[in-house]
Design a protein around this motif. Structure first.
Motif, PDB file in Angstrom:
ATOM      1  N   TRP A 277      -0.741  -2.699   8.791  1.00 53.68           N
ATOM      2  CA  TRP A 277       0.233  -2.332   7.758  1.00 53.68           C
ATOM      3  C   TRP A 277       1.675  -2.494   8.224  1.00 53.68           C
ATOM      4  CZ3 TRP A 277      -0.290  -2.227   2.805  1.00 53.68           C
ATOM      5  CH2 TRP A 277      -1.570  -2.114   2.275  1.00 53.68           C
ATOM      6  N   LEU A 284       6.722  -3.832   1.035  1.00 54.41           N
ATOM      7  CA  LEU A 284       6.113  -2.698   0.332  1.00 54.41           C
ATOM      8  C   LEU A 284       5.940  -1.517   1.276  1.00 54.41           C
ATOM      9  CD1 LEU A 284       4.746  -1.630  -2.285  1.00 54.41           C
ATOM     10  CD2 LEU A 284       2.581  -2.421  -1.327  1.00 54.41           C
ATOM     11  N   SER A 285       5.483  -1.775   2.502  1.00 53.00           N
ATOM     12  CA  SER A 285       5.316  -0.694   3.481  1.00 53.00           C
ATOM     13  C   SER A 285       6.643  -0.007   3.755  1.00 53.00           C
ATOM     14  CB  SER A 285       4.736  -1.254   4.781  1.00 53.00           C
ATOM     15  OG  SER A 285       3.451  -1.795   4.580  1.00 53.00           O
ATOM     16  N   PHE A 288       7.617   2.206   0.640  1.00 59.05           N
ATOM     17  CA  PHE A 288       6.900   3.472   0.581  1.00 59.05           C
ATOM     18  C   PHE A 288       7.334   4.409   1.702  1.00 59.05           C
ATOM     19  CE2 PHE A 288       3.544   1.540  -2.216  1.00 59.05           C
ATOM     20  CZ  PHE A 288       3.624   2.506  -3.218  1.00 59.05           C
ATOM     21  N   PHE A 314      -1.051   6.230   0.457  1.00 60.14           N
ATOM     22  CA  PHE A 314      -2.018   5.142   0.310  1.00 60.14           C
ATOM     23  C   PHE A 314      -2.815   5.223  -0.987  1.00 60.14           C
ATOM     24  CE2 PHE A 314      -0.801   4.093   4.524  1.00 60.14           C
ATOM     25  CZ  PHE A 314      -0.975   2.723   4.560  1.00 60.14           C
ATOM     26  N   THR A 316      -1.256   6.093  -3.677  1.00 60.74           N
ATOM     27  CA  THR A 316      -0.223   5.482  -4.517  1.00 60.74           C
ATOM     28  C   THR A 316      -0.174   3.978  -4.300  1.00 60.74           C
ATOM     29  OG1 THR A 316       1.061   7.519  -4.318  1.00 60.74           O
ATOM     30  CG2 THR A 316       2.195   5.596  -5.199  1.00 60.74           C
ATOM     31  N   THR A 317      -0.341   3.536  -3.058  1.00 61.30           N
ATOM     32  CA  THR A 317      -0.371   2.106  -2.760  1.00 61.30           C
ATOM     33  C   THR A 317      -1.508   1.433  -3.511  1.00 61.30           C
ATOM     34  OG1 THR A 317       0.559   2.462  -0.554  1.00 61.30           O
ATOM     35  CG2 THR A 317      -0.608   0.392  -0.923  1.00 61.30           C
ATOM     36  N   TRP A 320      -0.595   1.329  -7.156  1.00 60.90           N
ATOM     37  CA  TRP A 320       0.487   0.366  -7.387  1.00 60.90           C
ATOM     38  C   TRP A 320      -0.083  -1.029  -7.571  1.00 60.90           C
ATOM     39  CZ3 TRP A 320       2.163  -4.039  -4.906  1.00 60.90           C
ATOM     40  CH2 TRP A 320       3.414  -4.527  -5.274  1.00 60.90           C
ATOM     41  N   HIS A 321      -1.137  -1.347  -6.834  1.00 60.11           N
ATOM     42  CA  HIS A 321      -1.722  -2.678  -6.931  1.00 60.11           C
ATOM     43  C   HIS A 321      -2.511  -2.881  -8.215  1.00 60.11           C
ATOM     44  CE1 HIS A 321      -0.744  -3.062  -2.614  1.00 60.11           C
ATOM     45  NE2 HIS A 321      -0.847  -4.358  -2.826  1.00 60.11           N
ATOM     46  N   GLY A 331      -7.116   1.953  -1.588  1.00 61.20           N
ATOM     47  CA  GLY A 331      -6.010   2.702  -1.000  1.00 61.20           C
ATOM     48  C   GLY A 331      -6.499   3.889  -0.189  1.00 61.20           C
TER      49      GLY A 331
END
Length: 472
Positions: A277, A284-285, A288, A314, A316-317, A320-321, A331
């Motif tokens: 990551w 993106l990392s 966040f 994660f 939320t990650t 988000w996708h 996630g």
């Protein structure tokens, strides 16, 4: 409009570059702003009005936040964030939420409820995060608000990164937007090789692997061999597709005199999921980290709160996708792996790099199955046969038909990428040409003059394949 489409390659891009070259350097932002809105309108159609409305809201909010006394800024910031996230929630998550409610209501015998179906505006996740970055940076006093509306449109709608990133935080590019560079031909010479390399990765590698992945994931009852081939094909497809787009975006930005942030650093060479990551979708990392993880408290509140914050980030990650349980579980899966690595110290260890790369690569491949599968049951079936070699090694006829010599070689390349030097990042090599010997610069630029036409011909001759991250 795709960067690999003939309309973009033969007409749109040359017209934009010509305009930036022949007009005064101060006109660059105007050219980029107008052309970017046209670029979005071709693919997004009427959603360009939604984009413009959000631009207007956030532009006005930025000015107000910059002018108001500190005690009033927080309320306005919160209201602006609510508006941005509400728009994202309606267009991206209303359908998913209505499906969940419908399922619960049907199971409980409460009758049918309406399932909402909305068309997802292209790039909404990306330009929402750009807006949030802008108002938060202004609120924090990191950068002053943009007073020229045309410059603000340039930041938000900039076509190289508008629909699939990299996610450019406001403070990273604010000074560049105010100072139009004058080295136009030098910028083109620096940016074109990066663009050509990204185009090649997309059309020659990612699009060659895509049919294998599609065929394998479409098999209702795959064998172990079919599942592994499909998972590896998608592992290569998503990397070369998305990193190819990022290379093209960075190259386009450079040609326009703008330096966009890096987004990939050979992620499949990572020695841990934590390291992965740091290398995958870096913009993106970073977003966040700075706008969610740190405000939640980061790792400052003890072990429990650190793990809680990682879980929130994660989950939320994953959301988000995409608005589906597969993305939520993807996630959660990565969040759990990071928590395990933090708890055991594996995320910081540097010993046994080779075996750890192999294990990390396998863990990432399993995750991509969740990411790509149409449903959780389909992902479960595929993962089951991947870890159970007794399920058979016969290859599905539809998949076997696609395994030509060069596609098999590309699958081997995907596996080999995990063991290539982690520090050898092609994009950085290309971008470092300014400090390289003259022969090296000329060699890379000559190679770009060969690669770009070849990739353009492949793009025209092949079946049109949009970039994977356009759907996010």
């Amino acid at each position: 409009m795709s960067f690999a489409a003939p309309l973009f390659l033969w007409y749109f891009l040359p017209a934009v570059l010509l305009a930036t070259w022949i007009l005064p350097h101060g006109a660059r932002n105007g050219v980029v702003a107008v052309s970017s809105l046209a670029f979005y309108a071709v693919g997004g159609k009427e959603f360009v009005l939604l984009l413009l409305a959000l631009i207007a809201v956030n532009y006005a909010a930025g000015l107000a936040i910059g002018a108001l006394p500190r005690r009033h800024r927080k309320a306005l910031l919160a209201a602006t964030i609510v508006v941005d996230l509400a728009v994202l929630a309606v267009w991206k998550y209303a359908g998913f939420a209505s499906t969940v409610v419908h399922s619960i209501a049907s199971t409980a015998g409460l009758g049918d409820t309406r399932v909402i179906s909305l068309i997802l505006p292209i790039g909404i996740s990306f330009f929402t995060f750009h807006h949030l970055s802008y108002v938060v940076d202004v609120y924090r006093g990191i950068r002053a608000p943009m007073r020229n509306p045309l410059t603000f449109v340039t930041y938000i709608a900039m076509f190289p990164q508008l629909v699939a990133g990299p996610i450019v935080r406001y403070h990273e590019i604010a000074d560049q937007l105010r100072d139009a560079r004058r080295h136009r031909l030098a910028d083109f010479a620096d940016g074109f090789p990066r663009f050509a390399w990204g185009l090649f990765k997309k059309v020659a590698i990612a699009d060659s692997l895509a049919p294998i992945a599609d065929a394998a994931f479409a098999v209702p009852d795959p064998s172990s061999a079919t599942a592994w081939i499909g998972a590896l094909a998608y592992t290569g497809q998503i990397y070369f597709d998305f990193s190819g787009y990022s290379d093209m975006a960075i190259g386009l930005g450079t040609m326009l005199g703008l330096r966009l942030p890096e987004n990939f650093a050979r992620p499949y060479s990572a020695v841990s999921v934590t390291d992965f990551w740091r290398r995958w979708h870096q913009s993106l990392s970073r977003w966040f980290r700075d706008y969610l993880y740190v405000p939640l408290g980061g790792n400052r509140g003890g072990t429990y709160r650190t793990y809680r914050n990682l879980s929130i980030v994660f989950l939320t990650t994953g959301l988000w996708h995409g608005a589906a349980w597969t993305f939520v579980l993807w996630g959660a899966y990565h969040g759990l792996l990071l928590i395990i690595e933090r708890a055991t110290g594996l995320g910081r260890s540097t010993r046994w790099a080779g075996p750890r790369r192999a294990i990390t690569f396998l863990l990432v491949v399993f995750g991509w199955v969740l990411f790509r599968a149409e449903s959780l049951p389909a992902a479960g079936r595929m993962l089951h046969v991947m870890v159970n070699p007794l399920q058979g090694w016969g290859i599905s006829p539809d998949v076997a038909l696609l395994l030509s010599g060069h596609r098999t070689a590309l699958l081997l390349l995907v596996i080999a990428s995990a063991f290539l030097p982690a520090t050898w990042v092609t994009g950085r090599v290309i971008d470092g040409l300014q400090e390289s010997p003259l022969w090296a610069r000329r060699s890379v630029r000559a190679a770009a003059l060969v690669i770009a036409p070849y990739a353009a011909v492949v793009a025209v001759a092949g079946t049109f394949s949009p970039f994977l991250y356009f759907q996010f």
